[in-house]
Design a protein around this motif. Structure first.
Motif, PDB file in Angstrom:
ATOM      1  N   ASP A  30       0.698  -1.220   0.036  1.00  0.00           N
ATOM      2  CA  ASP A  30       0.067   0.065   0.125  1.00  0.00           C
ATOM      3  C   ASP A  30       1.139   1.227  -0.100  1.00  0.00           C
ATOM      4  O   ASP A  30       1.653   1.513   0.988  1.00  0.00           O
ATOM      5  CB  ASP A  30      -0.915   0.035   1.363  1.00  0.00           C
ATOM      6  CG  ASP A  30      -1.928   0.974   1.237  1.00  0.00           C
ATOM      7  OD1 ASP A  30      -1.864   1.881   0.264  1.00  0.00           O
ATOM      8  OD2 ASP A  30      -2.679   0.968   2.049  1.00  0.00           O
ATOM      9  N   LEU A  38       6.093   6.822 -12.818  1.00  0.00           N
ATOM     10  CA  LEU A  38       7.147   5.958 -13.398  1.00  0.00           C
ATOM     11  C   LEU A  38       7.212   5.906 -14.993  1.00  0.00           C
ATOM     12  O   LEU A  38       7.393   4.933 -15.600  1.00  0.00           O
ATOM     13  CB  LEU A  38       6.693   4.548 -12.768  1.00  0.00           C
ATOM     14  CG  LEU A  38       7.196   4.360 -11.378  1.00  0.00           C
ATOM     15  CD1 LEU A  38       6.058   3.468 -10.766  1.00  0.00           C
ATOM     16  CD2 LEU A  38       8.438   4.118 -11.225  1.00  0.00           C
TER      17      LEU A  38
ATOM     18  N   GLU B 253      14.525   6.448 -16.280  1.00  0.00           N
ATOM     19  CA  GLU B 253      13.893   5.413 -15.387  1.00  0.00           C
ATOM     20  C   GLU B 253      13.747   6.346 -14.005  1.00  0.00           C
ATOM     21  O   GLU B 253      14.641   6.919 -13.552  1.00  0.00           O
ATOM     22  CB  GLU B 253      15.102   4.323 -14.892  1.00  0.00           C
ATOM     23  CG  GLU B 253      14.797   3.408 -13.871  1.00  0.00           C
ATOM     24  CD  GLU B 253      14.377   2.164 -14.518  1.00  0.00           C
ATOM     25  OE1 GLU B 253      13.366   2.067 -15.018  1.00  0.00           O
ATOM     26  OE2 GLU B 253      15.098   1.152 -14.116  1.00  0.00           O
TER      27      GLU B 253
END
Ligand SMILES: Cc1cc2nc3c(=O)[nH]c(=O)nc-3n(C[C@H](O)[C@H](O)[C@H](O)COP(=O)(O)OP(=O)(O)OC[C@H]3O[C@@H](n4cnc5c(N)ncnc54)[C@H](O)[C@@H]3O)c2cc1C
Lengths: 207, 256
Positions: A30, A38, B253
């Protein structure tokens, strides 16, 4: 899928095994308030006025929506968890946008359409089964927690397919191309799983 | 009638192609690695060296998943980049940043010691990977240097690999990991944001300080690998793209 792992000497988890939230798929943790970013590309700055969304391929009536046209469709909200392949989940999120069904209704998908290539204004692509985008399971999202989606999180608009790992929820969504066969997208060509079901832990090729 | 393929406009290409052939091997399995060394790299970074019973050679830049299990069966997993080069057969080095209250980084910083066994799975990820075939500029912030040092070590140890230049961004000289390899090396530029060795400038990486590296990358058709926090990645990517770097040459990244 894993069988029981031996304990790691000295490791004390954040909580007891039986206190693990049942909404967390296997291997996920969590992230609470964190909402990691990302993407593999630089975040593009796309003004809502310049954003367009197109559906084409195996459809009777290909169509492009402008921001105003897309926002004029009936709004729909998703409330629930999201799961990233890098192992974090957020259990309570709220995204508002338009159901992908509302867009598909307008383009007359051809019966031979089985899969979709979702593509972004950056050129990012990801493949999905058409069935994973229909029936109230997917959205074109404009707002997160009542605020316009930030560029880092895919604003002005991203695809939202919360029952699959989040790389399927293409940021800066530009369109859906309906196709008759499964074609790997960006991460799928980089050894990620074709479908990405978090409950089956389909992270990487072969999982 | 549905439109046929040849009437459709081509989809825009994402840029950079993958670097690891998807058919390389099947499923990458979990395995039990043994901690063989733990080294304090900087005040905030610790390098954990693991011996792997099953060796799948990585491409520099790839990462592994780590899974820890508590006595009651509770498990948690995180992803860590490999710092060691592919030629370091049978071993991987992971360098872990200490995160306040971090569940897994806390374990690596306060518990892990030689002889311990942890589960790992990898190598993973095929995009942020450099096989040595083309010249590249590497830009890392803090622990973002980790996958880049694997590339640099690969380049230094294997004759015939293409040229690399690393820009490593740290706060102070004490925060520079792998200092014996990175400090005062001709293929490395260290940027100090808070305090620098005497005679060297102090300041964050800016468009201005990046400019000569960007110019060289453009002139020599280098790929650029950027790794660090998302704010670091954006602060590097934007000026590079503005300077004319094609998006197809940029690989980012982010650790989250
Ligand atoms: C591809 C990839 C490669 C990576 N490579 C590296 C690398 O080489 N080196 C490296 O150091 N990292 C790397 N990372 C990051 C790494 O995976 C972890 O995210 C990082 O180590 C933090 O994990 P943690 O368990 O220590 O922290 P977590 O426990 O996940 O916590 C993170 C933050 O959230 C807070 N938090 C979390 N849960 C709670 C809670 N219940 N209550 C209150 N606060 C909470 C913590 O206090 C902390 O500030 C990489 C990530 C990716 C995706």
């Amino acid at each position: 899928m894993s069988t029981a792992s031996p304990p790691t000497r000295g490791f004390v988890g954040r909580h007891a095994a039986d206190a693990r939230d049942p909404r967390l798929p296997p291997g996920q943790y969590d992230a609470h308030d964190a909402f990691p970013v990302l993407s593999a590309e630089a975040t593009p700055e796309i003004a809502a006025a310049d954003w367009t969304f197109r559906i084409d391929g195996l459809v009777g009536a290909p169509r492009t929506w402008t921001w105003d046209e897309a926002r004029a469709l009936p709004p729909s909200t998703y409330e629930g968890p999201i799961h990233c392949v890098t192992s974090w989940s957020k259990l309570a999120t709220r995204f508002t946008g338009v159901s992908v069904d509302s867009f598909l209704d307008a383009v007359q998908p051809h019966p031979s359409a089985t899969h979709v290539v979702a593509h972004s204004h950056t050129g990012y692509t990801t493949n999905l089964a058409l069935a994973d985008l229909t029936g109230g399971k997917a959205w074109i999202a404009f707002d997160y927690e009542g605020e316009p989606l930030t560029a880092a999180h895919g604003g002005p608009a991203r695809l939202l397919v919360p029952h699959l790992y989040f790389w399927k929820s293409a940021k800066w969504i530009a369109g859906l191309r309906l196709v008759g066969a499964d074609e790997p997208g960006f991460w799928e060509r980089n050894r990620y799983h074709h479908r990405g079901d978090p409950w089956a832990e389909e992270r990487y090729a072969g999982d | 009638m549905p439109a046929t393929d040849d009437l459709l406009p081509p989809l825009p290409e994402f840029a950079a192609p993958g670097r690891v052939a998807p058919s390389l091997r099947g499923r990458v399995q979990w395995q039990h690695a043994e901690v063989v060394a733990v080294r304090r790299e900087t005040p905030g970074l610790r390098t954990v060296r693991l011996a792997l019973p099953v060796w799948n050679e990585h491409v520099a830049g790839q990462h592994y998943m780590v899974r820890l299990t508590a006595a009651d069966g509770y498990t948690t997993q995180r992803h860590y980049s490999v710092a060691s080069p592919p030629g370091d057969t049978g071993h991987i080095d992971l360098t872990v940043d200490r995160v306040e209250g971090g569940e897994v980084s806390g374990y690596f910083h306060t518990v892990a010691r030689p002889g311990d066994r942890i589960e790992v799975r990898g190598p993973l990820g095929g995009f942020f990977a450099w096989s040595g075939d083309r010249p590249a500029l590497l830009v890392g912030g803090g622990s973002g240097v980790v996958p880049l040092v694997s590339m640099l070590r690969h380049a230094r140890s294997v004759p015939g690999t293409a040229d690399l230049h690393l820009v490593a961004c740290v706060r102070t000289p004490e925060d520079l990991p792998y200092a014996s390899e990175l400090a005062s090396a001709p293929d490395v530029t260290v940027v100090h944001s808070r305090r620098a060795p005497t005679g060297q400038p102090v300041g964050r990486l800016t468009a201005e300080t990046l400019a000569p590296h960007a110019a060289q990358a453009l002139a020599e058709d280098r790929e650029v690998f950027v790794c660090g926090s998302t704010s670091f990645a954006e602060s590097v990517a934007k000026p590079l793209l503005t300077a004319g770097l094609p998006p197809t040459h940029l690989r980012i990244e982010r650790f989250g």
